[in-house]
Design a protein around this motif. Structure first.
Motif, mmCIF file in Angstrom:
data_model
loop_
_atom_site.group_PDB
_atom_site.id
_atom_site.type_symbol
_atom_site.label_atom_id
_atom_site.label_comp_id
_atom_site.label_asym_id
_atom_site.label_seq_id
_atom_site.Cartn_x
_atom_site.Cartn_y
_atom_site.Cartn_z
ATOM 1 N N ASN A 99 0.834 -1.210 0.000
ATOM 2 C CA ASN A 99 0.000 0.000 0.000
ATOM 3 C C ASN A 99 0.859 1.246 0.000
ATOM 4 O O ASN A 99 1.967 1.249 0.503
ATOM 5 C CB ASN A 99 -1.072 0.038 1.090
ATOM 6 C CG ASN A 99 -0.566 -0.333 2.431
ATOM 7 O OD1 ASN A 99 0.597 -0.124 2.723
ATOM 8 N ND2 ASN A 99 -1.419 -0.907 3.262
ATOM 9 N N GLY B 239 -7.208 7.452 1.202
ATOM 10 C CA GLY B 239 -8.036 6.285 1.516
ATOM 11 C C GLY B 239 -7.190 5.071 1.862
ATOM 12 O O GLY B 239 -7.704 4.037 2.241
ATOM 13 N N ASP C 228 -10.449 3.319 7.907
ATOM 14 C CA ASP C 228 -11.105 2.013 7.798
ATOM 15 C C ASP C 228 -11.023 1.468 6.386
ATOM 16 O O ASP C 228 -11.572 0.414 6.102
ATOM 17 C CB ASP C 228 -12.582 2.144 8.212
ATOM 18 C CG ASP C 228 -12.701 2.407 9.699
ATOM 19 O OD1 ASP C 228 -11.943 1.767 10.455
ATOM 20 O OD2 ASP C 228 -13.498 3.265 10.096
ATOM 21 N N THR C 229 -10.374 2.234 5.481
ATOM 22 C CA THR C 229 -10.267 1.758 4.092
ATOM 23 C C THR C 229 -8.804 1.616 3.704
ATOM 24 O O THR C 229 -7.915 2.100 4.399
ATOM 25 C CB THR C 229 -10.924 2.759 3.118
ATOM 26 O OG1 THR C 229 -10.283 4.029 3.285
ATOM 27 C CG2 THR C 229 -12.413 2.889 3.362
ATOM 28 N N ASN C 230 -8.594 0.947 2.595
ATOM 29 C CA ASN C 230 -7.236 0.760 2.097
ATOM 30 C C ASN C 230 -7.262 0.594 0.584
ATOM 31 O O ASN C 230 -8.278 0.167 0.027
ATOM 32 C CB ASN C 230 -6.619 -0.488 2.745
ATOM 33 C CG ASN C 230 -5.158 -0.271 3.086
ATOM 34 O OD1 ASN C 230 -4.567 0.721 2.678
ATOM 35 N ND2 ASN C 230 -4.583 -1.190 3.824
ATOM 36 N N LEU D 262 -10.269 1.039 -3.980
ATOM 37 C CA LEU D 262 -10.518 1.463 -2.594
ATOM 38 C C LEU D 262 -11.561 0.537 -1.968
ATOM 39 O O LEU D 262 -12.627 0.325 -2.545
ATOM 40 C CB LEU D 262 -11.042 2.906 -2.595
ATOM 41 C CG LEU D 262 -11.423 3.482 -1.230
ATOM 42 C CD1 LEU D 262 -10.194 3.783 -0.393
ATOM 43 C CD2 LEU D 262 -12.255 4.752 -1.397
ATOM 44 N N MET D 263 -11.215 -0.053 -0.833
ATOM 45 C CA MET D 263 -12.124 -1.017 -0.187
ATOM 46 C C MET D 263 -12.039 -0.829 1.322
ATOM 47 O O MET D 263 -11.043 -0.304 1.824
ATOM 48 C CB MET D 263 -11.623 -2.451 -0.424
ATOM 49 C CG MET D 263 -11.815 -2.997 -1.779
ATOM 50 S SD MET D 263 -11.081 -4.646 -1.744
ATOM 51 C CE MET D 263 -11.840 -5.316 -3.160
ATOM 52 N N SER D 264 -13.034 -1.355 2.033
ATOM 53 C CA SER D 264 -12.928 -1.360 3.492
ATOM 54 C C SER D 264 -11.803 -2.339 3.847
ATOM 55 O O SER D 264 -11.507 -3.271 3.081
ATOM 56 C CB SER D 264 -14.232 -1.830 4.110
ATOM 57 O OG SER D 264 -14.427 -3.199 3.814
ATOM 58 N N LYS D 265 -11.188 -2.131 5.021
ATOM 59 C CA LYS D 265 -10.114 -3.041 5.429
ATOM 60 C C LYS D 265 -10.647 -4.458 5.591
ATOM 61 O O LYS D 265 -9.940 -5.439 5.333
ATOM 62 C CB LYS D 265 -9.422 -2.523 6.696
ATOM 63 C CG LYS D 265 -8.533 -1.318 6.377
ATOM 64 C CD LYS D 265 -7.676 -0.831 7.515
ATOM 65 C CE LYS D 265 -6.746 0.280 6.986
ATOM 66 N NZ LYS D 265 -6.055 1.028 8.031
ATOM 67 N N ASP E 89 -12.931 -5.874 3.707
ATOM 68 C CA ASP E 89 -12.979 -6.475 2.371
ATOM 69 C C ASP E 89 -11.577 -6.795 1.853
ATOM 70 O O ASP E 89 -11.368 -7.816 1.206
ATOM 71 C CB ASP E 89 -13.714 -5.558 1.378
ATOM 72 C CG ASP E 89 -15.219 -5.571 1.615
ATOM 73 O OD1 ASP E 89 -15.711 -6.522 2.258
ATOM 74 O OD2 ASP E 89 -15.897 -4.627 1.175
#
Ligand code: C5P
Length: 403
Positions: free
Chosen positions: A356, A362, A368-370, A385-388, A390
Motif C-alpha cells: 500500500n 483512503g 477504515d479503508t485501504n 478502494l475497499m474497506s479493510k 474487504d
C-alpha cells in the motif's frame, strides 16, 4: 434450489398484496414449504382464505388464536424458517423493522428470525423516494436485510414511477440467488477448518526510558481484520499484537507484546506449528541500544539516542519456512512502491506481499479503508478502494489459493 426450503412469506398492507398469492404459488410449486404471516391491514387487500389455499398452511395474523387461545410462537416460526421474505413490504413495515418496533406478529417474527431476511418494497413513487424511506432501507441493508428492488411502471395511484413491487417471478429468482450466495458464504466460512495461522498486528513500542518510547502510527486495523477473516473461515488464529486501541476479535487467541524483540520471540516460538503467517505489524526497525533505568533528565544541550537494528521477523520466518507454509508480508511505501515491494517479496522469501502506498487517499494507517496491490512472483493485482474488512477477505482468498 427451493426444494424443501422453509420460507415465511410476510404480507403487509399494500395493493401489491394481490401478487403475493402468485408469488406464494410459485414458491410452493418450486418445492418450498411456505407459511404466511399477514398484518391486519394486509387482510383488507387479499383474503387469508386465498393465502391459506395457495400456501397449504393456516395463515398467521395474531399473537394467539382468539377462538381457542392457541399461541402463535414467533420464536418457533423464526427458528423454523430458512428465509423470511416480506413481499410486499410497505414503507410502514420497513420503518418499523429499521427501528426494531415489534407491534404485530410479522414484526416479532422478524426480530426472532435467525435466517436471512429479504424485503420486496411496494409503495407509491413519492413514498419510495422519500428520504425517510430511503434512510430506513439503508438501515435495513446495513442490518443485513436483502432488498429486492422495486420496478418502475404504473402505480395504483395512477402515477408512473419507481415503487412497484418486483414481479413474482423476479422475486423467486432473487430468493434463489439469496440461497445460492448463503451456500457459498457458508462453504467459504468453513474453508480453513483445521488450519492454523499466525497474524502480527499493530505498532511495536521500543522503550527509551521508563517514560518514553519510539513507536509509529499503525492502528492495527488491517491485521485485526485479517485475523477475523481467517477465524470466520474456521482457521485457528494466534494474533500477536503490538499496541492498538482495538477490541480483540472473537474466536482468536491473542498474545500481547510490546517491543519488536518480544514480537520476534512470540512469533518464532509458534511458527513451526502454523500453516501460514500474515505479517501486518508495523515493527520498529531500530531500538535504543540501552534502555535507561531512570527517566532521562533534560539539560540545556541537544541529545541523541544510539539505536541498534531489530531483528526482521518476516525475514526470519521466511528463512525457516517449510514446504506448504504460506507467508504474507506488507509493504508500506512512500516512493518506488512496486520496486521496493518486489524486493521485499524476494528478500524475505514471502509468497505474496500486500503493497500500500501512503501517497493514495483512503490508504494507510488510521482509516477504515485501504488501497492495495497483491503481488506474488507471477502477478500484481491492483484492488480498488475497499474497506479493510474487504481487503482482508481478498488477502485470505489469495492465501487459500496457496494452500
Ligand atoms: O522491511 P519492511 O519493514 O518494510 O517490511 C515490512 C514487512 O516486514 C511487514 O510485513 C512487516 O510486518 C514485516 N517486518 C517484520 N519484522 C521487522 C520489520 C518488518 O516482520 N522487524
Amino acid at each position: 434450489m427451493l426444494k424443501g426450503k422453509h420460507i415465511i412469506l410476510g404480507v403487509t398492507g399494500s395493493i401489491a398484496a394481490y401478487k403475493s398469492a402468485v408469488l406464494c404459488r410459485l414458491l410452493v410449486s418450486a418445492g418450498a414449504e411456505v407459511k404466511v404471516v399477514m398484518t391486519n391491514l394486509a387482510k383488507q387487500f387479499i383474503t387469508p382464505l386465498t393465502m391459506a389455499t395457495v400456501s397449504k398452511n393456516p395463515i398467521l395474523v395474531d399473537f394467539f388464536n382468539p377462538e381457542n387461545g392457541e399461541w402463535n410462537s414467533h420464536v418457533k416460526l423464526g427458528e423454523w424458517a430458512d428465509l423470511y421474505l416480506i413481499a410486499p413490504a410497505s414503507a410502514n413495515t420497513m420503518a418499523k423493522m429499521a427501528a426494531g418496533v415489534a407491534d404485530n406478529l410479522l414484526l416479532t417474527t422478524y426480530l426472532s428470525a435467525r435466517c436471512p431476511v429479504a424485503v420486496a418494497p411496494a409503495m407509491d413513487l413519492d413514498m419510495y423516494a422519500h428520504v425517510a424511506t430511503q434512510r430506513n432501507m439503508e438501515q435495513l441493508k446495513q442490518d443485513g436485510v436483502h432488498i429486492i428492488e422495486p420496478g418502475s411502471g404504473f402505480l395504483a395511484s395512477g402515477l408512473i414511477g419507481k415503487g412497484r413491487m418486483a414481479e413474482p417471478q423476479d422475486i423467486v429468482e432473487a430468493v434463489e440467488a439469496i440461497f445460492a450466495s448463503e451456500t457459498t458464504n457458508h462453504q467459504k466460512k468453513k474453508s480453513l477448518e483445521g488450519k492454523r495461522f499466525l497474524v502480527t498486528a499493530g505498532a511495536t513500542i521500543e522503550p527509551i526510558d521508563p517514560v518514553r518510547f519510539i513507536s509509529n502510527h499503525s492502528s492495527g486495523k488491517m491485521g485485526y481484520a485479517v485475523a477475523e477473516s481467517l477465524a470466520k473461515r474456521g482457521a485457528e488464529v494466534v494474533l500477536v499484537s503490538g499496541r492498538t486501541a482495538l477490541e480483540k476479535p472473537q474466536g482468536v487467541e491473542c498474545v500481547d507484546v510490546l517491543s519488536a524483540e518480544e514480537m520476534f520471540e512470540a512469533c518464532v516460538e509458534r511458527f513451526s506449528k502454523m500453516d501460514g503467517a500474515v505479517m501486518c505489524a508495523a515493527v520498529a526497525d531500530y531500538t535504543p541500544q540501552v534502555v535507561a533505568q531512570d527517566k532521562i533528565k533534560k539539560n540545556d544541550d541537544d541529545m541523541s539516542i544510539a539505536l541498534k537494528r531489530t531483528r526482521d521477523i518476516a525475514a526470519h520466518l521466511g528463512q525457516h519456512k517449510r514446504e506448504g507454509q504460506v507467508l504474507v508480508g506488507f509493504a508500506m511505501e512512500t516512493e518506488n512502491e512496486e520496486q521496493n515491494a518486489t524486493g521485499k517479496l524476494a528478500k524475505k522469501n514471502l509468497d505474496f506481499i500486500v503493497m500500500n502506498s501512503l501517497r493514495k487517499e483512503g490508504a494507510g494507517f488510521r482509516g477504515d479503508t485501504n488501497i492495495v496491490s497483491l503481488i506474488d512472483s507471477h502477478e500484481k493485482v491492483d484492488l480498488p478502494l475497499m474497506s479493510k474488512a474487504d481487503v482482508a477477505e481478498r488477502i485470505v482468498d489469495k492465501i487459500e489459493s496457496f494452500l
